[in-house]
Enzyme design. Structure first.
Site, PDB file in Angstrom:
ATOM      1  N   PHE A 153       0.821  -1.209   0.000  1.00 27.03           N
ATOM      2  CA  PHE A 153       0.000   0.000   0.000  1.00 27.03           C
ATOM      3  C   PHE A 153       0.852   1.253   0.000  1.00 27.03           C
ATOM      4  O   PHE A 153       0.693   2.147   0.833  1.00 27.03           O
ATOM      5  CB  PHE A 153      -0.957  -0.021   1.199  1.00 27.03           C
ATOM      6  CG  PHE A 153      -2.268   0.685   0.938  1.00 27.03           C
ATOM      7  CD1 PHE A 153      -3.101   0.275  -0.082  1.00 27.03           C
ATOM      8  CD2 PHE A 153      -2.667   1.757   1.722  1.00 27.03           C
ATOM      9  CE1 PHE A 153      -4.304   0.910  -0.325  1.00 27.03           C
ATOM     10  CE2 PHE A 153      -3.862   2.400   1.498  1.00 27.03           C
ATOM     11  CZ  PHE A 153      -4.681   1.979   0.464  1.00 27.03           C
ATOM     12  N   GLY A 154       1.766   1.303  -0.981  1.00 26.26           N
ATOM     13  CA  GLY A 154       2.532   2.517  -1.198  1.00 26.26           C
ATOM     14  C   GLY A 154       1.764   3.453  -2.102  1.00 26.26           C
ATOM     15  O   GLY A 154       0.522   3.438  -2.159  1.00 26.26           O
ATOM     16  N   ARG A 155       2.491   4.275  -2.855  1.00 27.09           N
ATOM     17  CA  ARG A 155       1.839   5.286  -3.692  1.00 27.09           C
ATOM     18  C   ARG A 155       0.904   4.653  -4.720  1.00 27.09           C
ATOM     19  O   ARG A 155      -0.219   5.113  -4.927  1.00 27.09           O
ATOM     20  CB  ARG A 155       2.898   6.130  -4.391  1.00 27.09           C
ATOM     21  CG  ARG A 155       3.749   6.979  -3.446  1.00 27.09           C
ATOM     22  CD  ARG A 155       4.749   7.798  -4.226  1.00 27.09           C
ATOM     23  NE  ARG A 155       5.616   8.580  -3.361  1.00 27.09           N
ATOM     24  CZ  ARG A 155       6.762   8.151  -2.858  1.00 27.09           C
ATOM     25  NH1 ARG A 155       7.180   6.929  -3.157  1.00 27.09           N
ATOM     26  NH2 ARG A 155       7.499   8.912  -2.071  1.00 27.09           N
ATOM     27  N   ILE A 156       1.367   3.596  -5.389  1.00 26.89           N
ATOM     28  CA  ILE A 156       0.545   2.997  -6.444  1.00 26.89           C
ATOM     29  C   ILE A 156      -0.650   2.273  -5.833  1.00 26.89           C
ATOM     30  O   ILE A 156      -1.775   2.374  -6.331  1.00 26.89           O
ATOM     31  CB  ILE A 156       1.388   2.058  -7.317  1.00 26.89           C
ATOM     32  CG1 ILE A 156       2.492   2.851  -8.024  1.00 26.89           C
ATOM     33  CG2 ILE A 156       0.515   1.347  -8.342  1.00 26.89           C
ATOM     34  CD1 ILE A 156       3.479   1.993  -8.797  1.00 26.89           C
ATOM     35  N   ARG A 176       3.316  -3.570   5.416  1.00 25.21           N
ATOM     36  CA  ARG A 176       4.179  -3.855   6.570  1.00 25.21           C
ATOM     37  C   ARG A 176       3.660  -3.177   7.834  1.00 25.21           C
ATOM     38  O   ARG A 176       3.794  -3.702   8.927  1.00 25.21           O
ATOM     39  CB  ARG A 176       5.610  -3.391   6.276  1.00 25.21           C
ATOM     40  CG  ARG A 176       6.355  -4.279   5.293  1.00 25.21           C
ATOM     41  CD  ARG A 176       7.725  -3.743   4.989  1.00 25.21           C
ATOM     42  NE  ARG A 176       7.665  -2.449   4.331  1.00 25.21           N
ATOM     43  CZ  ARG A 176       8.717  -1.737   3.953  1.00 25.21           C
ATOM     44  NH1 ARG A 176       9.942  -2.201   4.226  1.00 25.21           N
ATOM     45  NH2 ARG A 176       8.585  -0.582   3.346  1.00 25.21           N
ATOM     46  N   ALA A 236       3.296  -5.304 -10.526  1.00 22.15           N
ATOM     47  CA  ALA A 236       4.437  -4.986  -9.664  1.00 22.15           C
ATOM     48  C   ALA A 236       5.729  -5.532 -10.269  1.00 22.15           C
ATOM     49  O   ALA A 236       6.340  -4.910 -11.134  1.00 22.15           O
ATOM     50  CB  ALA A 236       4.196  -5.534  -8.264  1.00 22.15           C
ATOM     51  N   ARG A 237       6.137  -6.724  -9.839  1.00 23.41           N
ATOM     52  CA  ARG A 237       7.301  -7.401 -10.386  1.00 23.41           C
ATOM     53  C   ARG A 237       6.939  -8.870 -10.579  1.00 23.41           C
ATOM     54  O   ARG A 237       6.262  -9.471  -9.733  1.00 23.41           O
ATOM     55  CB  ARG A 237       8.505  -7.286  -9.442  1.00 23.41           C
ATOM     56  CG  ARG A 237       9.213  -5.936  -9.499  1.00 23.41           C
ATOM     57  CD  ARG A 237       9.923  -5.735 -10.826  1.00 23.41           C
ATOM     58  NE  ARG A 237      10.647  -4.493 -10.919  1.00 23.41           N
ATOM     59  CZ  ARG A 237      10.155  -3.374 -11.429  1.00 23.41           C
ATOM     60  NH1 ARG A 237       8.908  -3.356 -11.884  1.00 23.41           N
ATOM     61  NH2 ARG A 237      10.886  -2.288 -11.501  1.00 23.41           N
ATOM     62  N   GLU A 266      10.923 -12.633 -17.225  1.00 24.28           N
ATOM     63  CA  GLU A 266      10.659 -11.693 -18.308  1.00 24.28           C
ATOM     64  C   GLU A 266      11.849 -11.543 -19.257  1.00 24.28           C
ATOM     65  O   GLU A 266      12.989 -11.415 -18.794  1.00 24.28           O
ATOM     66  CB  GLU A 266      10.321 -10.341 -17.668  1.00 24.28           C
ATOM     67  CG  GLU A 266       9.660  -9.344 -18.561  1.00 24.28           C
ATOM     68  CD  GLU A 266       9.124  -8.159 -17.768  1.00 24.28           C
ATOM     69  OE1 GLU A 266       9.494  -7.022 -18.102  1.00 24.28           O
ATOM     70  OE2 GLU A 266       8.355  -8.390 -16.811  1.00 24.28           O
ATOM     71  N   HIS A 284       4.651  -5.516 -20.187  1.00 23.53           N
ATOM     72  CA  HIS A 284       5.279  -4.617 -19.214  1.00 23.53           C
ATOM     73  C   HIS A 284       5.118  -3.157 -19.643  1.00 23.53           C
ATOM     74  O   HIS A 284       6.093  -2.456 -19.939  1.00 23.53           O
ATOM     75  CB  HIS A 284       6.760  -4.953 -19.032  1.00 23.53           C
ATOM     76  CG  HIS A 284       7.311  -4.434 -17.727  1.00 23.53           C
ATOM     77  ND1 HIS A 284       8.314  -5.061 -17.036  1.00 23.53           N
ATOM     78  CD2 HIS A 284       7.006  -3.325 -16.998  1.00 23.53           C
ATOM     79  CE1 HIS A 284       8.603  -4.376 -15.938  1.00 23.53           C
ATOM     80  NE2 HIS A 284       7.819  -3.325 -15.890  1.00 23.53           N
ATOM     81  N   GLY A 286       3.213  -0.814 -17.767  1.00 19.57           N
ATOM     82  CA  GLY A 286       2.597  -0.069 -16.673  1.00 19.57           C
ATOM     83  C   GLY A 286       2.827   1.425 -16.737  1.00 19.57           C
ATOM     84  O   GLY A 286       1.942   2.223 -16.441  1.00 19.57           O
TER      85      GLY A 286
END
Length: 326
Positions: A153-156, A176, A236-237, A266, A284, A286
């Protein structure tokens, strides 16, 4: 000062480096620079502007003993040995914040695409299989009013939550550290441990960085906790998801579908993934808007020039470690 730019960038960004007095060795092709080219051309460079497709490690640093700044064009930096760079006094920078909205938009595009079978419907229509309308033909899943689980739950992640409000979705998140209650109320979200989030969500959207702790964060066990009617979204990754386990889960009906913009190995796909009709696969993209990619180039150049001038770059990952060695 020699600067190696490993990707084709907007002309204005390269021009800014030249006007600042840099001797720019730029990659003129759209395809990524391969490993052999990187190692050969980085020799003598004081500045390096690289992308997520470049592995920047000891071998690269050994080839460029005079390297002072490695400016990454992108937010994620798991492809850079930041610890080794710090030991050698090399600044490492990235381009955060600027791609938040573009990536959040794409995450929601994937949610809508997998729920309403957009890509599958496009393929059917183009191939001439659209021959009639019927009440029970080609049914999808509604997004409005459903539960969205956001992992990270960061900026994105927060930007995705804001978009979900427009669809009257219930939003769970895991991170976290939980937000303060006032912030949760403002965003209209509720904290839930990962297992609870997976079990309750109709859509699970991943927004964590790739670290040793998040590699295969979503594996066979976690997928088994999800509803059979649920969808997994990953912008994300790739290695955050055990792709082999995902393929097996999708084949067996463990979840209803997935929308992926990133992949574990990838650009290679795990065997069987491309054969599944209930998966939307993107290359990819995003951050792939004209506005975002241009701003990323501007930020990477700014970081690079500030570091080469001996000043703290705006988005430096290891300034405290390196500043005493400069």
């Amino acid at each position: 000062m020699k600067v190696l730019v490993t990707a084709k960038l907007p002309d204005e960004a390269v021009r800014k480096l030249i006007l600042a007095g840099c001797d720019v060795d730029g990659h003129g092709e759209v395809r990524p620079m391969n490993r052999e080219e990187l190692l050969a051309r980085v020799e003598g460079a004081e500045g390096l502007l690289c992308t997520i497709t470049d592995r920047i490690d000891r071998e690269v640093f050994d080839k460029a003993p005079g390297l002072r700044v490695a400016a990454n064009y992108g937010v994620g930096f798991d492809h850079i040995d930041v610890a080794e760079a710090g030991r050698r006094g090399i600044l490492v920078t990235n381009t955060p914040d600027v791609l938040t909205d573009a990536t959040a938009d794409l995450a929601f595009a994937l949610i809508l695409a997998v729920a309403r079978r957009v890509v599958e419907g496009d393929r059917r229509t183009r191939s001439g299989q659209f021959r009639f309308w019927a009440p029970l033909h080609f049914l999808g899943t509604e997004v409005s009013g459903k539960t969205l689980g956001i992992v990270g739950f960061g900026r994105i992640g927060k930007a995705v939550a804001r978009r979900a409000r427009g669809f009257d979705m219930q939003v769970l998140y895991t991170a976290r550290k939980p937000l303060e209650k006032r912030e949760e109320e403002r965003l209209g979200v509720r904290f839930a441990p990962l297992e609870e989030l997976l079990a309750q969500s109709d859509f699970v959207s991943l927004h964590v960085p790739l670290t040793p702790q998040t590699r295969h964060l979503i594996g066979a066990r976690e997928l088994s906790l999800m509803k059979p009617s649920a969808f997994l979204i990953n912008t994300a990754r790739g290695p955050v998801v055990d792709e082999k386990a995902l393929v097996e889960t999708l084949r067996g009906g463990g979840i209803r579908g997935a929308g992926l913009d990133v992949y574990e190995n990838e650009p290679e796909l795990t065997p069987g993934l491309a054969d599944l009709q209930n998966v939307v696969l993107l290359p990819h993209v995003g951050s792939a808007t004209v506005e975002t990619r241009t701003r990323m180039a501007e930020m990477a150049v700014e970081n690079l020039l500030e570091g080469l001038a001996g000043r703290r770059p705006p988005h430096c990952l290891n300034w405290e470690e390196v500043k005493g060695k400069r």
